[in-house]
Structure formats: structure tokens, C-alpha cells
Scaffold this active site. Structure first.
Site, PDB file in Angstrom:
ATOM      1  N   GLU A  49     -25.502  39.881  50.881  1.00 17.45           N
ATOM      2  CA  GLU A  49     -24.107  40.769  50.649  1.00 17.45           C
ATOM      3  C   GLU A  49     -24.034  41.589  49.722  1.00 17.45           C
ATOM      4  OE1 GLU A  49     -21.111  39.475  52.675  1.00 17.45           O
ATOM      5  OE2 GLU A  49     -21.560  39.543  53.442  1.00 17.45           O
ATOM      6  N   ASP A  60      -9.585  42.364  48.273  1.00 21.94           N
ATOM      7  CA  ASP A  60     -10.855  42.032  47.340  1.00 21.94           C
ATOM      8  C   ASP A  60      -9.875  41.638  45.979  1.00 21.94           C
ATOM      9  OD1 ASP A  60     -12.861  41.952  47.913  1.00 21.94           O
ATOM     10  OD2 ASP A  60     -13.634  43.665  48.002  1.00 21.94           O
TER      11      ASP A  60
END
EC number: 4.2.1.20
Length: 267
Positions: A49, A60
Site C-alpha cells: 500500500e 492518520d
């Protein structure tokens, strides 16, 4: 056949699970990312990824936020990421999934992105902030180029959302093991097995699970319940702490330890 589909089929035949490794494209620069992709594969990663750095990465935690900042400071753009993937494909065929936020893709243009990503050799894409119910236009362009679009599910996803993801998603489903932002956690949720069983009853594509997995034991525990395990922040942290040959050695050591811990995954 799409590389993602082939990868999961092959792993199933080998009776093992996918190790999915996340790194931020362009951290600390795209030349390092280009060199890291085959290194990750050689160390045991089945799927890579690549995070598309964004200035407001709301899902995040601090580790990946800092990684995005480093990548953006190195002038990383979506166009340059695709050029890097194209260069990687000259010698490496590991499945590559782009993961990130909708804004850069929307600015790039859905049709142009699908065409350019497919031509570069990208296999899939996961857009964190794109609900499947609002993804029709993007899906039309992606599906036309066999660019597999994966979606997120969480412990709070409704039955309706699970069914929609099962109908529209391709490649795999990314199950978020915890609520909150990315980042290493101390232990795997004790309810994960039941949650995944509920999703699996409604989903036909493979299920990978991630967010917070930072040790070989955690990877093994999650892989025992899912079709694959995603390790991100703990790997990205190495890019903050190391550089050059030391970084290569630390990444190789860590990824190999994850791969060896996953049932059926020892080299």
C-alpha cells in the site's frame, strides 16, 4: 487477471494470509520509495500500500501525518507517484494499492486518474474519505480499467454499509480493527473475531485488517482471523528513525519478522 486477485488466490492455495505493508510514497523521497517496493516484497510483503501524501490526513495518527509532511516537503505529487510506479513495474510485479484521500484524486480528475494509474501498473485504490454510496462516478472509471476499488469497514459499520461495500468493493475490504486514527496499539481487540465473522457473512472478497498492528504476534493474531493483515505506522516509524542502508536493514528485519509470524508464512 488483476495482480490483487491473483495474489489472494495464490495465498489461499498455499494456506497462508496476506501481509500488506503500508509506506508513504515520497518519504523521504520517491527514489527511496522506488527502491523500497522490491525490498518489501523480498522481505515477505505480499501487497504494497502506497500512501498518497495529503496536507490534511484526518484518519492518520502522528506517525503517518509526519510521514506525509516529509513526502510533501520532497515535492511528492500524484503525478510523480504514478511515474515512480511505472518505473517499478519494469522489474517488480508485486500488487500495488494507492491509499489516500479524495481531494488529490478529484483534482487530478477521476477518468484521468483511472487511466494513468492503470497504465502505470497500479492494481487497486482505497480512498479513505469516499463513502461507497457516493462513489458511482469514480467506480465507473476505475472498473473500466480494472482498477480495483477497496473500501473501509469499521466496528461501527451498519449492516446496510457492509452490504453496500460487499456489492461495490473489489479486490479486498479493509477492516479497521479499532475506532480512531492510525497508530500502533498495545493489543488486538478481543471482539475482532466476531466482528470479522459478521462481515464475512455478507462479503465475498478477501478481508484484510489493520490500524494499530505493530508486532509479529499481533500480525499473527489478526491473520488467524482475516485474509490478510496490514502493518503501517510501525513500518512508517522506521523511516523517521533511520535512513540509507540502516533503513533498508531495519525494514527488511521487521517485515521478515512479520511474515514469519503469520501462519504458513515462514520462509
Amino acid at each position: 487477471m488483476n495482480r490483487l486477485t491473483h495474489c489472494f488466490n495464490e495465498l489461499k492455495q498455499r494456506n497462508t494470509k496476506a501481509l500488506v505493508t503500508f509506506i508513504t510514497a515520497g518519504d523521504p523521497d520517491l527514489a527511496t520509495t522506488q527502491a523500497m517496493i522490491p525490498l518489501l516484497q523480498q522481505a515477505g510483503a505480499d501487497i504494497i500500500e502506497l500512501g498518497m501524501p495529503f496536507s490534511d490526513p484526518m484518519a492518520d495518527g502522528p506517525t503517518i501525518q509526519l510521514s506525509s509532511e516529509r513526502a510533501l516537503a520532497a515535492s511528492t505529487t500524484l503525478e510523480r507517484i504514478l511515474a515512480m510506479v511505472r518505473a517499478v513495474r519494469r522489474s517488480c510485479q508485486v500488487p500495488i494499492v494507492l491509499m489516500g484521500y479524495l481531494n488529490p484524486i478529484h483534482a487530478y480528475g477521476y477518468e484521468r486518474f483511472a487511466n494513468d494509474a492503470a497504465e502505470a501498473g497500479v492494481d487497486g485504490v482505497l480512498v479513505v474519505d469516499m463513502p461507497p454510496e457516493e462513489a458511482e462516478s469514480f467506480l465507473n472509471h476505475a472498473n473500466a480499467r480494472d482498477l480495483q476499488v477497496a473500501f473501509l469497514l469499521t466496528p461501527t459499520s451498519t449492516d446496510s454499509r457492509i452490504a453496500t461495500v460487499g456489492r461495490l468493493g473489489r479486490g479486498f475490504v479493509y477492516y479497521v480493527t479499532v475506532t480512531g486514527v492510525t497508530g500502533a496499539r498495545q493489543q488486538v481487540s478481543t471482539t475482532l473475531g466476531g466482528e470479522l465473522a459478521k462481515v464475512r457473512a455478507k462479503i465475498s472478497v478477501p478481508i484484510v485488517a489493520g490500524f494499530g498492528i505493530s508486532t509479529p504476534q499481533q500480525a499473527a493474531d489478526v491473520a488467524a482471523m482475516a485474509d490478510g493483515v496490514v502493518v503501517g505506522s510501525a513500518l512508517v516509524k522506521l523511516f523517521q528513525l533511520h535512513s540509507g542502508e540502516e533503513l533498508r536493514q531495519e525494514v527488511t528485519r521487521f517485515v521478515a519478522s512479520l511474515r514469519q509470524a503469520i501462519p504458513g508464512g515462514a520462509a
